[in-house]
Design an enzyme around this catalytic site. Structure first.
Site, short mmCIF file in Angstrom:
data_model
loop_
_atom_site.label_atom_id
_atom_site.label_comp_id
_atom_site.label_asym_id
_atom_site.label_seq_id
_atom_site.Cartn_x
_atom_site.Cartn_y
_atom_site.Cartn_z
N SER A 77 -49.37 105.84 -11.31
CA SER A 77 -49.00 104.79 -12.25
C SER A 77 -48.15 105.42 -13.33
CB SER A 77 -50.29 104.18 -12.83
OG SER A 77 -50.00 102.99 -13.51
N ARG A 100 -45.19 104.72 -5.31
CA ARG A 100 -46.14 103.65 -5.02
C ARG A 100 -45.45 102.32 -5.28
NH1 ARG A 100 -49.61 100.69 -3.06
NH2 ARG A 100 -51.69 100.31 -3.90
N THR A 122 -52.86 97.68 -15.37
CA THR A 122 -54.17 98.32 -15.44
C THR A 122 -55.18 97.43 -16.16
OG1 THR A 122 -53.03 100.43 -15.55
CG2 THR A 122 -55.36 100.43 -16.11
N CYS A 156 -38.07 104.92 2.57
CA CYS A 156 -39.32 105.68 2.56
C CYS A 156 -39.16 106.90 1.65
CB CYS A 156 -39.70 106.15 3.96
SG CYS A 156 -41.12 107.27 3.89
N CYS A 202 -46.86 110.70 4.89
CA CYS A 202 -46.94 109.39 4.22
C CYS A 202 -47.75 109.46 2.93
CB CYS A 202 -47.56 108.38 5.18
SG CYS A 202 -47.88 106.78 4.43
N CYS A 222 -47.37 104.56 -0.05
CA CYS A 222 -46.76 103.71 -1.06
C CYS A 222 -46.67 102.26 -0.60
CB CYS A 222 -45.38 104.23 -1.44
SG CYS A 222 -44.10 103.91 -0.21
N CYS A 229 -42.76 100.51 3.51
CA CYS A 229 -42.30 100.13 4.86
C CYS A 229 -42.96 98.83 5.30
CB CYS A 229 -42.57 101.25 5.86
SG CYS A 229 -44.24 101.90 5.83
C1 FAD Z 1 -44.81 103.18 -10.57
C2 FAD Z 1 -45.85 102.39 -11.29
C3 FAD Z 1 -45.91 102.40 -12.67
C4 FAD Z 1 -46.87 101.66 -13.35
N1 FAD Z 1 -46.94 101.72 -14.71
C5 FAD Z 1 -47.95 101.09 -15.36
C6 FAD Z 1 -48.12 101.24 -16.76
O1 FAD Z 1 -47.36 101.96 -17.43
N2 FAD Z 1 -49.14 100.58 -17.35
C7 FAD Z 1 -50.01 99.81 -16.64
O2 FAD Z 1 -50.94 99.24 -17.22
N3 FAD Z 1 -49.87 99.64 -15.32
C8 FAD Z 1 -48.87 100.27 -14.65
N4 FAD Z 1 -48.74 100.13 -13.30
C9 FAD Z 1 -49.61 99.20 -12.61
C10 FAD Z 1 -50.99 99.75 -12.38
O3 FAD Z 1 -50.91 101.06 -11.87
C11 FAD Z 1 -51.70 98.87 -11.36
O4 FAD Z 1 -51.64 97.56 -11.82
C12 FAD Z 1 -53.14 99.26 -11.20
O5 FAD Z 1 -53.24 100.57 -10.73
C13 FAD Z 1 -53.82 98.31 -10.24
O6 FAD Z 1 -55.14 98.69 -10.06
P1 FAD Z 1 -55.92 98.32 -8.72
O7 FAD Z 1 -57.28 98.87 -8.89
O8 FAD Z 1 -55.76 96.90 -8.44
O9 FAD Z 1 -55.16 99.08 -7.56
P2 FAD Z 1 -54.80 100.62 -7.36
O10 FAD Z 1 -54.68 101.30 -8.66
O11 FAD Z 1 -53.65 100.64 -6.44
O12 FAD Z 1 -56.08 101.21 -6.63
C14 FAD Z 1 -56.44 100.84 -5.35
C15 FAD Z 1 -57.30 101.92 -4.76
O13 FAD Z 1 -57.84 101.45 -3.53
C16 FAD Z 1 -57.68 102.41 -2.53
N5 FAD Z 1 -57.60 101.69 -1.25
C17 FAD Z 1 -56.63 100.85 -0.86
N6 FAD Z 1 -56.90 100.37 0.36
C18 FAD Z 1 -58.07 100.92 0.75
C19 FAD Z 1 -58.88 100.80 1.92
N7 FAD Z 1 -58.53 99.99 2.91
N8 FAD Z 1 -60.02 101.52 2.00
C20 FAD Z 1 -60.39 102.33 0.97
N9 FAD Z 1 -59.66 102.47 -0.15
C21 FAD Z 1 -58.52 101.77 -0.27
C22 FAD Z 1 -56.42 103.13 -2.92
O14 FAD Z 1 -56.39 104.41 -2.34
C23 FAD Z 1 -56.51 103.17 -4.42
O15 FAD Z 1 -57.22 104.29 -4.88
C24 FAD Z 1 -47.78 100.87 -12.61
C25 FAD Z 1 -47.73 100.86 -11.22
C26 FAD Z 1 -46.79 101.62 -10.56
C27 FAD Z 1 -46.78 101.64 -9.06
S1 SF4 Z 2 -46.15 103.83 3.23
FE1 SF4 Z 2 -44.34 103.72 4.51
S2 SF4 Z 2 -42.64 103.95 3.11
FE2 SF4 Z 2 -44.45 104.65 2.01
S3 SF4 Z 2 -44.57 106.85 2.38
FE3 SF4 Z 2 -45.79 105.89 3.97
S4 SF4 Z 2 -44.35 105.63 5.65
FE4 SF4 Z 2 -43.11 106.00 3.85
#
Ligand code: FAD
Ligand code: SF4
Lengths: 249, 543
Positions: free
Chosen positions: B54, B299, B335, B489, B512, B515, B518
């Protein structure tokens, strides 16, 4: 028979280690740590011996900070019966570890101690040997095969150019090499059960061991970056480069 | 093969902020009401935080509600936001704009969200939650009435061909009265639930961005703790949605990244290379020069906002967090909303489970409660900002200003989204993009970057990037779109190789970083991302 296995909490093998900016140590802040892979092999071997009915109890011991509890829980989730943590935040070097392990051996009275051949963080490869010396026990290092029969231990070791087979008198110290076995996947229900297995915590002082470091680290640095290669047009140019630039011929 | 089963009151899929906040809230309520309630959290990463990537500027609002004494408990929110800059870039210059009101960050903290999750997991364990990293939920389980009754973890130790290898260990069935899905953006099980229960009917498609991130340690003299910079403009053209962040936080660390809207049209675009190119801007180069890159990752992020929120409940389960799309897009923050949705779900579930016999029920109270919270109001107000970017940057800026300042988000209309995978134009109709060569100091290639994500997958296992039709990559993707998967990717997983005069798609699944791009952007939706063996994937430190 009781088996003692030593397990170290080390930087995870997937993590690219890098020195701190001031070169004092490897940077471990929020880096994934897990059980040293060779110790996992040691744990697996102990459990297999127990499952085969030759050992009655397996005990894991870890030395280091409080978080080593996790490492012990992993060992217990794999199948070890209980854990002992010798808790210290000091930098414990191989000799101190060997002394602490000896003290634990004196207390627990196992007949076999299994360790990893080395830890992937400092690659010292000293602890098992030092422990055997301190105990005055037989040692089978770099074990690629272990067999227990009638009070003696047959250890196959991988050495340059082949396999050496040793017969050791018990009690003995064994250090595990990569090909000894392939550790099992931890079973999910066992992770929960492991939380209920006994885990005792001791301090080095309880064991009467002085862990003060005997070696001092001067500097931790990254290996120099590999220089990119170049293409030479012909043999003459190659010889010229080798002679005048690389100065190797 | 028989699978062992285990029963819990609540199973939570995903150890991100949403899942962990839900787990904590459930056990808090159980303690307050002196009720037994077993809760487990499954996480596919090798440890909690390993797959979390994040920015992150974190709004502590939800955390204040969940754990008011978080400071005393040592939560790693160490760097208060200080200076806030919003810049518009041209190739050589940077113009400072007034910071849009949604991006004002006073009272927020710059954090590593991975570390925050590690800390949340400790709090959860103290409250008696079973936190189980290293286990991926691979399959949703249903009862005879079609209600969700839990999930099964993936098998371990299958060979590449799918046979049982020497260390084979079958998956487990985790049975639950209620299952919460907190998989984050583009969850692999969540996707199947959308279909099975028709959860997306009548709402806009979800749209996404891809964030490519690097963590740098910089020269102490250039470090301004708490400084937040966002940029728009270069290197994106006026019609592509994209922008950057740069956050200075503790220990001379700088989090820097670039987000590209996955509705981009030119198949030659490479988000990875845009990030590399972006760093060569004088504004950024100056900061990073003399520093060293410590980590890399990528991601996807849900950017649909309010109009893309699906139905949230179905018999036996609920969607929480970014998997449901609770992200405030103009704020680029999800978050606090992820946590809030988890906490709200926990409260609704706790109430529903008061009835001892309740199992597999649909907890509709979740949405009702959610609509009463600040989360709903917040997402509603900003719903028109992202879709307006379809009109190009200048118009979007103008619209955003009017929508935000004059209408205060209460405009009587809602702008709509189109799915990202339909947006690519044929390669023949687009101009190839020349990206500069990496210098190995400031800019890098993909492989040396993936190296810093500490990614690993057990080699001998079935490929987790599955193709519905093996002929599509060459016949459609390569022929019509020039093989866009090679470019989008961020981990170099997809490569078209020539063999005996014929092209073939090679999938380096081991690289992979999960993220999910794909799965989102593949033009015919031929790629289906499924969970690999638990514990595989990146091992992000401090991300
Ligand atoms: C590049 C980027 C920058 C960001 N910047 C900010 C910011 O500055 N401030 C902010 O507040 N938010 C930010 N966000 C958004 C924030 O990170 C997300 O909104 C937040 O992490 C969402 O939380 P979540 O628990 O829903 O999902 P996630 O944080 O994605 O957590 C999901 C978890 O579930 C696990 N999981 C997924 N599928 C499975 C499965 N089938 N079995 C077991 N485990 C699984 C994953 O491995 C992961 O650990 C950003 C996001 C990104 C991508
Ligand atoms: S999820 Fe798909 S796009 Fe992302 S790293 Fe893995 S193969 Fe590449």
């Amino acid at each position: 028979m009781k088996i003692l296995v030593a397990v170290k909490r080390a930087i995870d093998y997937n993590v690219k280690a890098r020195p701190k900016a001031d070169g004092s140590a490897v940077d471990l802040a929020n880096v994934k740590m897990s059980m040293n892979p060779f110790d996992e092999i040691a744990v697996e071997e102990a459990i297999r011996i127990q499952e085969a009915g030759t050992a009655s109890e397996t005990v894991a011991v870890s030395i280091g900070p409080k978080q080593c509890q996790e490492t012990l829980r992993t060992a217990m989730a794999m199948g070890v019966d209980r854990g002992i943590l010798v808790e210290t935040d000091e930098d414990v070097q191989p000799l101190a570890v060997a002394k602490l392990l000896k003290a634990v051996v004196d207390k627990e009275q196992p007949e076999l101690v299994i360790l990893g051949k080395q830890a992937i963080d400092d690659d010292s490869n000293q602890t098992g040997q030092m422990l055997a010396a301190l105990l005055g026990w037989a040692q089978g290092t770099f074990a690629a095969g272990v067999e227990l029969a009638d009070g003696s231990l047959t250890v196959r070791r991988e050495i340059d150019g082949g396999i050496q087979t040793l017969k050791l008198k018990m009690p003995a110290v064994v250090t595990a090499d990569l090909r000894l076995n392939e550790p099992r996947y931890v079973k999910l229900p066992n992770i929960m059960k492991a939380k209920k297995k006994p885990l005792d915590t001791l301090a080095p002082a309880d064991l009467g061991v002085d862990v003060a470091p005997r070696l001092s680290v001067l500097k931790v640095a990254e290996p120099p970056a590999r220089q990119g290669g170049i293409k030479v047009p012909d043999v003459a140019a190659l010889v010229d480069k080798l002679r005048n630039e690389a100065k190797v011929i | 093969m028989e699978r062992e089963a285990m029963e819990f009151d609540v199973v939570i899929v995903g150890g991100g902020p949403a899942g962990l906040a839900a787990a904590i809230r459930l056990r808090q309520l159980a303690a307050e009401h002196d009720r037994e309630l077993s809760v487990c959290v499954l996480e596919k990463g090798s440890e909690i935080g390993a797959h979390i990537l994040s920015g992150a500027v974190m709004e502590p609002r939800a955390l204040n509600e969940l754990i008011p004494d978080w400071q005393a408990r040592g939560a790693p929110l160490n760097t208060p936001a200080s200076e806030d800059r919003f810049m518009f870039l041209t190739e050589k210059r940077a113009f400072r704009f007034v910071t849009p009101p949604q991006q004002a960050n006073h009272g927020n903290y710059i954090v590593s969200l991975g570390n925050v999750c590690r800390w949340l997991a400790e709090q959860a364990e103290e409250l008696g939650v079973e936190v189980l990293p290293g286990f991926a939920a691979a399959e949703v389980l249903y009862d005879d009435n079609g209600a969700v009754r839990g999930v099964a973890t993936g098998d371990m130790g299958r060979t590449r061909e799918g046979e049982e290898g020497p260390n084979f260990t079958p998956g487990y069935e985790l049975l639950a009265r209620i299952t919460l899905f907190g998989e984050g953006c583009r969850g692999s099980l969540t996707k199947t639930l959308f279909e099975r229960f028709g959860l997306r009917e009548g709402v806009d498609p979800q749209v996404y961005g891809l964030g490519v991130k690097e963590l740098w340690e910089i020269d102490a003299a250039k470090h301004v703790p708490g400084q937040i910079t966002h940029t728009a403009g270069w290197p994106m053209d006026m019609s592509t949605y994209g922008g950057s962040w740069m956050y200075h936080f503790e220990d001379n660390l700088v989090s820097i990244g670039f987000v590209v809207g996955l509705d981009y049209q030119n198949p030659y675009l490479s988000p990875f290379e845009e990030m590399q190119r972006f760093k060569t801007h004088p504004l950024i180069r100056e900061v990073l020069e003399g520093g060293r890159r410590l980590a890399y990752g990528a991601r996807a992020i849900s950017a649909g906002g309010f109009q893309s929120i699906p139905k949230l409940s179905f018999p036996g389960g609920l969607l929480i967090g970014d998997g449901a799309g609770f992200l405030n897009v103009p704020k680029i923050k999800g978050t606090h909303t992820a946590m809030k949705s988890g906490m709200t779900a926990a409260e609704a579930v706790f109430e529903a489970l008061a009835d001892e016999s309740a199992s597999g029920v649909e907890v509709t109270g979740y949405r009702e409660r959610l609509e009463q919270t600040w989360l709903w109001d917040e997402l509603y107000r900003v719903r028109n900002i992202k879709p307006s970017f379809h009109w190009g940057l200048p118009l979007a800026f103008a619209y955003s200003a009017i929508d935000t300042v004059l209408l205060r988000g209460k405009a009587p209309w809602t702008l709509r989204h189109r799915p990202d995978h339909e947006q690519l134009k044929p390669a023949a109709a687009c101009k190839p993009i020349e990206y500069p060569k990496p210098d190995g100091v400031l800019t890098f290639d993909r492989l040396s970057s993936v190296f810093l994500s500490n990614t690993n997958h057990e080699e001998d296992q079935p490929c987790h990037l599955t193709l519905r039709d093996d002929s599509v990559p060459v016949q459609v993707n390569l022929a019509r779109y020039g093989g866009p998967e090679q470019r989008y990717c961020p981990a170099g997983v997809y490569e078209f190789v020539e063999e005996g005069g014929e092209s073939r798609l090679q999938i380096n699944a081991q690289n992979c970083v999960h993220c999910k791009t794909c799965d989102i952007k593949d033009p015919t939706q031929n790629i289906n991302w499924v969970t690999p063996e638990g514990g595989g994937g990146p091992n992000y430190p401090n991300m």
